[in-house]
Design an enzyme around this catalytic site. Sequence first.
Site, mmCIF file in Angstrom:
data_model
loop_
_atom_site.group_PDB
_atom_site.id
_atom_site.type_symbol
_atom_site.label_atom_id
_atom_site.label_comp_id
_atom_site.label_asym_id
_atom_site.label_seq_id
_atom_site.Cartn_x
_atom_site.Cartn_y
_atom_site.Cartn_z
ATOM 1 C CB SER A 109 -0.973 -0.049 1.184
ATOM 2 O OG SER A 109 -1.992 0.897 1.035
ATOM 3 C CG ASP A 127 -6.281 -2.912 -3.937
ATOM 4 O OD1 ASP A 127 -7.191 -2.420 -3.239
ATOM 5 O OD2 ASP A 127 -5.141 -2.420 -4.022
ATOM 6 C CB CYS A 167 -2.763 0.341 -4.381
ATOM 7 S SG CYS A 167 -2.624 1.616 -3.117
ATOM 8 C CG HIS A 189 -5.009 -3.055 -0.244
ATOM 9 N ND1 HIS A 189 -4.528 -2.257 -1.256
ATOM 10 C CD2 HIS A 189 -4.432 -2.590 0.905
ATOM 11 C CE1 HIS A 189 -3.703 -1.354 -0.750
ATOM 12 N NE2 HIS A 189 -3.625 -1.539 0.561
ATOM 13 C CD GLU A 190 -5.192 -6.560 4.816
ATOM 14 O OE1 GLU A 190 -5.169 -7.665 5.402
ATOM 15 O OE2 GLU A 190 -5.692 -5.551 5.344
#
Length: 476
Positions: free
Chosen positions: A196, A393, A396, A450-451
């Site tokens: 991130s 995601d 980003c 995202h993760e």
Amino acid sequence: MKPSLSWLLPASVAVQAVTHGSDHIHRDAVSSVVKHGINYTVYEHAATNSSLEIVANSGICETTPGVRQYSGYLSVGEDMNMFFWFFEARQNPETAPLTAWLNGGPGCSSMIGLFQENGPCRFVHNETTPSLNPYSWNNHSNMLYIDQPIGVGFSFGNDPVDSTVSAAPYVWKLLQAFYTHFPEYESREFHLFTESYGGHYGPAFAKYIQAQNRAIASQTLTGEPIQLVSLGINNGWFDSSTQEYSYITYSLLNSYRALINVTAAVDYGANYRRYCSPALDNCTASATDEACREADAICAAVVDDPLVASGDFDVYDIRRPADDPDPPSTYSVYLHNQTVRNAIGARSTYQECPQGVFDKFAYTGDNARSFLPALSDVVQTGINVLLWAGDADWICNWFGVQAVANAVNFSQQDAFRRAPLQSYTVDGVGRGEYKSAGNFTFLRVFEAGHEVPYYQPETALQVFSQMVKRAPIFST
């Protein structure tokens, strides 16, 4: 080399330590102290005028027999306390490399990565206590999780950090104190992984470490060289000029569902070119806090905020509605338990992503500042660099990360740009697609938000294990 036993020394013992690269001798003291009812072993590190306050083997999170852990604080300056949590590798800790993990924000705790992504334990199906994570990255590396800047997670006290550049020295000081207290890790290969806002942190911190190494080598600085050999950044925010526009293209063309139609995309593109892009150019040209703060606000007003408001989706995983985010925050409740906090030596209430730290970075316009030049500089040094991104995601997104990767300036840039994406498999199953040139790689991970390590733990572990072996990633 056998692990350091300095934490076992009695309070009266003072240890005389010679810092390599200098003839100057520092006297570093080992003692013990009780704070808030917690017993710490304290290591005074003269070279950085700091101290480590450590709790050993708390029994929290990592319960694999024989695997040691340490947690506590780096105290540097006036009331400045940075929390860290270290786990030995489950296999061959005496020879395994050392990896530092940093979450982004700016101003988010690395306990997110520890408990939700790649740490030794995880919460399954919203259980209230953690269980062992078979995909933990400490299967292959000694792992160090750092809550930075001060004010984030369990870190507390005065916080002078208001930008990516001003954050770097404190992480370097923590590593210096860590190395002196645990000298068995001084010569280990060091890997830096982040996500991130790590698109800012990773390039800047790596570049700072390399600059400090050069100063140590020339004997203009006293310290331990950090053997940085790789940098990995997933779903990073590197360069607003590139990635702001990717919000538009990803919203229209991602492989899950269109968030806008073509007409809306054209309108957003026109606003980007008319308002957002010139403001970002002004930020880059003037480099003032005001210009960069204004650019961030303008781009949010004409691109980011309207796109988020245009549909019902979670910006970290567009497959989910906005009011049903995943992963769950079970771990945060666990870390508010006083017994748990005492066991790990935490002296503050846990704050996952406190607004105050974010606001400091926002005021200096740090978000709008480009770290593409710093990333290019780091790639040019020849260390292994991986940019990877989960393709669900939005915040980003992989469109923007790939565009940044194609813009990295290094000797094999043309070959990298021309290289087609090829399948990345785990045990023969397609989990993504990637391309490499020399020491630089881009990877898109399928079916991940995202993760990335949360959504695709097996894939993430394979990627990580290949990186820490200093090999280009490859399909299995």
